[in-house]
Design a protein around this motif. Structure first.
Motif, PDB file in Angstrom:
ATOM      1  N   TRP A 194      38.688  30.997  49.439  1.00  0.00           N
ATOM      2  CA  TRP A 194      38.909  32.174  48.595  1.00  0.00           C
ATOM      3  C   TRP A 194      39.016  31.700  47.147  1.00  0.00           C
ATOM      4  CZ3 TRP A 194      36.973  36.123  50.426  1.00  0.00           C
ATOM      5  CH2 TRP A 194      37.329  37.411  50.024  1.00  0.00           C
ATOM      6  N   ARG A 195      39.203  32.613  46.196  1.00  0.00           N
ATOM      7  CA  ARG A 195      39.173  32.160  44.798  1.00  0.00           C
ATOM      8  C   ARG A 195      40.326  32.723  43.970  1.00  0.00           C
ATOM      9  NH1 ARG A 195      33.361  33.592  42.752  1.00  0.00           N
ATOM     10  NH2 ARG A 195      33.291  35.086  44.454  1.00  0.00           N
ATOM     11  N   ARG A 196      40.705  31.955  42.950  1.00  0.00           N
ATOM     12  CA  ARG A 196      41.697  32.395  41.976  1.00  0.00           C
ATOM     13  C   ARG A 196      41.328  31.795  40.621  1.00  0.00           C
ATOM     14  NH1 ARG A 196      43.067  35.627  45.431  1.00  0.00           N
ATOM     15  NH2 ARG A 196      45.165  35.882  46.314  1.00  0.00           N
ATOM     16  N   MET A 197      41.895  32.353  39.550  1.00  0.00           N
ATOM     17  CA  MET A 197      41.680  31.792  38.211  1.00  0.00           C
ATOM     18  C   MET A 197      43.043  31.585  37.537  1.00  0.00           C
ATOM     19  SD  MET A 197      39.236  33.126  35.170  1.00  0.00           S
ATOM     20  CE  MET A 197      40.165  34.558  34.744  1.00  0.00           C
ATOM     21  N   THR A 198      43.212  30.441  36.863  1.00  0.00           N
ATOM     22  CA  THR A 198      44.509  30.163  36.230  1.00  0.00           C
ATOM     23  C   THR A 198      44.658  31.019  34.963  1.00  0.00           C
ATOM     24  OG1 THR A 198      43.480  28.316  35.073  1.00  0.00           O
ATOM     25  CG2 THR A 198      44.719  27.793  37.055  1.00  0.00           C
ATOM     26  N   THR A 199      45.858  31.544  34.754  1.00  0.00           N
ATOM     27  CA  THR A 199      46.092  32.351  33.550  1.00  0.00           C
ATOM     28  C   THR A 199      46.754  31.516  32.452  1.00  0.00           C
ATOM     29  OG1 THR A 199      48.222  33.040  34.418  1.00  0.00           O
ATOM     30  CG2 THR A 199      46.350  34.500  34.853  1.00  0.00           C
ATOM     31  N   ASP A 200      47.166  30.282  32.803  1.00  0.00           N
ATOM     32  CA  ASP A 200      47.845  29.401  31.840  1.00  0.00           C
ATOM     33  C   ASP A 200      47.569  27.956  32.249  1.00  0.00           C
ATOM     34  OD1 ASP A 200      49.428  28.608  29.763  1.00  0.00           O
ATOM     35  OD2 ASP A 200      51.186  29.772  30.394  1.00  0.00           O
ATOM     36  N   LEU A 215      50.345  33.351  37.778  1.00  0.00           N
ATOM     37  CA  LEU A 215      49.671  32.157  37.257  1.00  0.00           C
ATOM     38  C   LEU A 215      48.263  32.006  37.823  1.00  0.00           C
ATOM     39  CD1 LEU A 215      50.042  29.698  35.463  1.00  0.00           C
ATOM     40  CD2 LEU A 215      51.181  28.524  37.354  1.00  0.00           C
ATOM     41  N   PHE A 216      48.034  32.561  39.016  1.00  0.00           N
ATOM     42  CA  PHE A 216      46.721  32.421  39.663  1.00  0.00           C
ATOM     43  C   PHE A 216      46.161  33.825  39.911  1.00  0.00           C
ATOM     44  CE2 PHE A 216      49.224  28.649  40.709  1.00  0.00           C
ATOM     45  CZ  PHE A 216      48.375  27.659  40.239  1.00  0.00           C
ATOM     46  N   SER A 217      45.363  34.279  38.982  1.00  0.00           N
ATOM     47  CA  SER A 217      44.851  35.646  39.026  1.00  0.00           C
ATOM     48  C   SER A 217      43.766  35.798  40.101  1.00  0.00           C
ATOM     49  CB  SER A 217      44.258  35.981  37.653  1.00  0.00           C
ATOM     50  OG  SER A 217      43.342  37.033  37.755  1.00  0.00           O
ATOM     51  N   ALA A 218      43.744  36.999  40.716  1.00  0.00           N
ATOM     52  CA  ALA A 218      42.731  37.297  41.742  1.00  0.00           C
ATOM     53  C   ALA A 218      41.471  37.913  41.119  1.00  0.00           C
ATOM     54  CB  ALA A 218      43.322  38.257  42.764  1.00  0.00           C
ATOM     55  N   GLU A 253      42.462  42.657  42.013  1.00  0.00           N
ATOM     56  CA  GLU A 253      43.335  43.224  40.973  1.00  0.00           C
ATOM     57  C   GLU A 253      44.604  42.404  40.833  1.00  0.00           C
ATOM     58  OE1 GLU A 253      43.310  47.708  40.661  1.00  0.00           O
ATOM     59  OE2 GLU A 253      42.895  47.430  42.773  1.00  0.00           O
ATOM     60  N   ASP A 254      45.165  42.434  39.640  1.00  0.00           N
ATOM     61  CA  ASP A 254      46.420  41.725  39.409  1.00  0.00           C
ATOM     62  C   ASP A 254      47.575  42.720  39.296  1.00  0.00           C
ATOM     63  OD1 ASP A 254      45.448  39.114  39.540  1.00  0.00           O
ATOM     64  OD2 ASP A 254      44.648  39.228  37.511  1.00  0.00           O
TER      65      ASP A 254
END
Ligand code: HEM
Length: 450
Positions: free
Chosen positions: A327-333, A88-91, A123-124
């Protein structure tokens, strides 16, 4: 697709305070004054990110920042859940430039064929774990321990240079160069120019996590282009000695068996990011640790009298003043974090230094306590599938620095009145200088006296 908003809608007052004309978050909620004025590139966050977010942790633990166009997450449990849920939280955005790159800077990068691709940390799954496993062996404790005598030898020779002097800058005289030498040793790069690596490291920090003004972007882009070429050149050199020790020669051997898993571009990427990952982080962690220990004199003296406390003290230093602060993450949904709705494709700044001062996890979080029982639960190395691969090496370096300085210079003190400065960026944090002084005639080791 990521959701990005117009950050040009943010300007500053003459005294540097950010002013945002964005009044709603991407989900239509009003933005509080606190959230609108959050600016990680200057002011309170630069002084102390955990303190700057103290009120947010209490009142508005997840908020949208129009200055960044990121959602900022401040509490321990929320950040832990993000790290633990990589689907859910992509790197993928971890190494993206946090400040959009200008057209001119992009042209400069193109001239260098700058093409950074995946490099473990961004990477995911499932490819991330496949590569991480294939490249893990040199990070295992048994390999890292073999480097200890060499690291001790280098640290000893650096301390020899200033031990009779009575004053030193711990960063310039010790913490900058030694982690660079260790990083290159670990990567398998023989005899490289430390100053070159130092300049490249600073450029990469500003490029990735800073907010360089337009004119500086070109200089930073040129530095990045040169760093990219330099990393490619090193890989080519190492391919000629594939049996050598070190992480990159190991990766070159993995490539022989599995060229699709480890491509040439991948080797160049891990070389470039590996220099930064292994060097800046540890230099900064050491500067932070010694600033903190010497500001907390009782703790330092306790440690000097009882070196068995060193391991615990290291964890408390990493909790109290970590060298990676966000640090950072991006939501995939579409999802919720701490009860706040966050749309798919949103960017998150997860402020681990704030989590490390969350009182629900660490009682009296602003007290520096080298005997804190759960200090090791800090999030400075991340958590879950991407947990720092170099943590064992970083801890070993810190152990040797603290052990050697406690033995040879227990009476050193911070020079009074010095101002600590930091490279302005969201994530990598450590003092540029730590000035110390002592009476060399009182050095406890007789051979160290003038
Ligand atoms: C005190 C020093 C250090 C700190 C604070 C630190 C911090 C971090 C953090 C926050 C991450 C990302 C974790 C995540 O996304 O969940 C990371 C990943 C990583 N670090 Fe470190 N690091 C340090 C030292 C090192 C050293 C010395 C090396 C190399 C020798 C290293 C190599 C790596 C690598 C390869 C990754 C990627 C792991 C993955 O994505 O699977 N780090 N580190």
């Amino acid at each position: 697709m990521s959701v990005q908003h117009d950050i040009s809608a943010v300007s500053t007052t003459p005294d540097g305070c950010p002013v945002s004309s964005v009044t709603q978050s991407p989900t239509g909620c009003p933005i509080s004054h606190q959230a609108a004025s959050f600016d990680p590139f200057r002011g309170a966050y630069q002084v102390n990110p955990a303190d700057a977010l103290k009120l947010a942790r209490k009142e508005e633990p997840v908020f949208y920042s129009p200055v960044l166009d990121y959602w900022v997450v401040t509490r321990y449990d929320d950040i832990k859940n993000i790290f633990k849920n990589p689907e859910l939280f992509s790197a993928a955005i971890t190494l993206e430039q946090i400040t959009p790159v200008s057209e001119e800077a992009i042209e400069i990068l193109d001239r260098y064929d700058f093409a950074p691709g995946p490099t473990i940390v961004n990477e995911d799954e499932p490819i991330h774990t496949e590569r991480r496993r294939a490249l893990m062996a040199p990070f295992e404790a048994e390999h890292v321990e073999k480097l200890a005598p060499k690291i001790t030898e280098v640290v000893t020779s650096y301390i020899d240079r200033f031990v009779t002097r009575g004053k030193a800058d711990l960063v310039d005289d010790l913490f900058y160069e030694v982690p660079c030498i260790v990083a290159l040793l670990f990567l398998g790069v023989p005899d490289e120019d430390i100053e070159t690596c130092r300049q490249f490291g600073m450029q990469q920090t500003l490029f990735t996590w800073g907010r360089p003004p337009a004119e500086e972007q070109n200089r930073v882009a040129t530095g990045m282009g040169q760093f990219w070429e330099f990393a490619g050149g090193l890989v080519e050199k190492l391919k000629k000695t594939p049996d050598a020790d070190g992480w990159i020669p190991h990766a070159i051997r993995v490539q022989k068996d599995n060229p699709e898993l480890i491509t040439d571009n991948y080797l160049q990427n891990i070389m470039m990011s590996g220099i930064l990952a292994a060097h800046e982080t540890t230099t900064n962690a050491s500067g932070n640790a010694f600033r903190t220990l010497l500001e907390n004199r009782d703790a330092w003296e306790k440690l000097c009298n009882d070196p068995s406390l060193i391991n615990k003290a290291i964890e408390e230093c990493l909790r109290y003043a970590g060298s990676v602060v966000a640090w950072r993450r991006m939501t995939t949904d579409d999802t919720t974090v701490g009860g706040v709705e966050i749309p798919a494709g949103s960017r998150l700044l997860i402020v681990t230094s704030s989590a490390n001062r969350d009182e629900s996890m660490f009682p009296e979080p602003d007290t520096f306590d080298i005997e804190r029982s759960n200090a090791r639960r800090h999030l400075t190395f991340g958590l879950g599938t991407h947990t720092c691969m170099g943590a064992t090496l970083a801890r070993q370096e810190l152990r040797i620095f603290i052990g050697e300085l406690a033995r040879r210079l227990p009476h050193m003190r911070l020079v009074e009145g010095q101002e600590f400065t930091y490279l302005p960026n969201t994530s990598f944090r450590g003092p540029e200088h730590v000035l110390i002084e002592w009476d060399p005639t009182q050095n406890p080791v007789p051979a160290d006296r003038p």
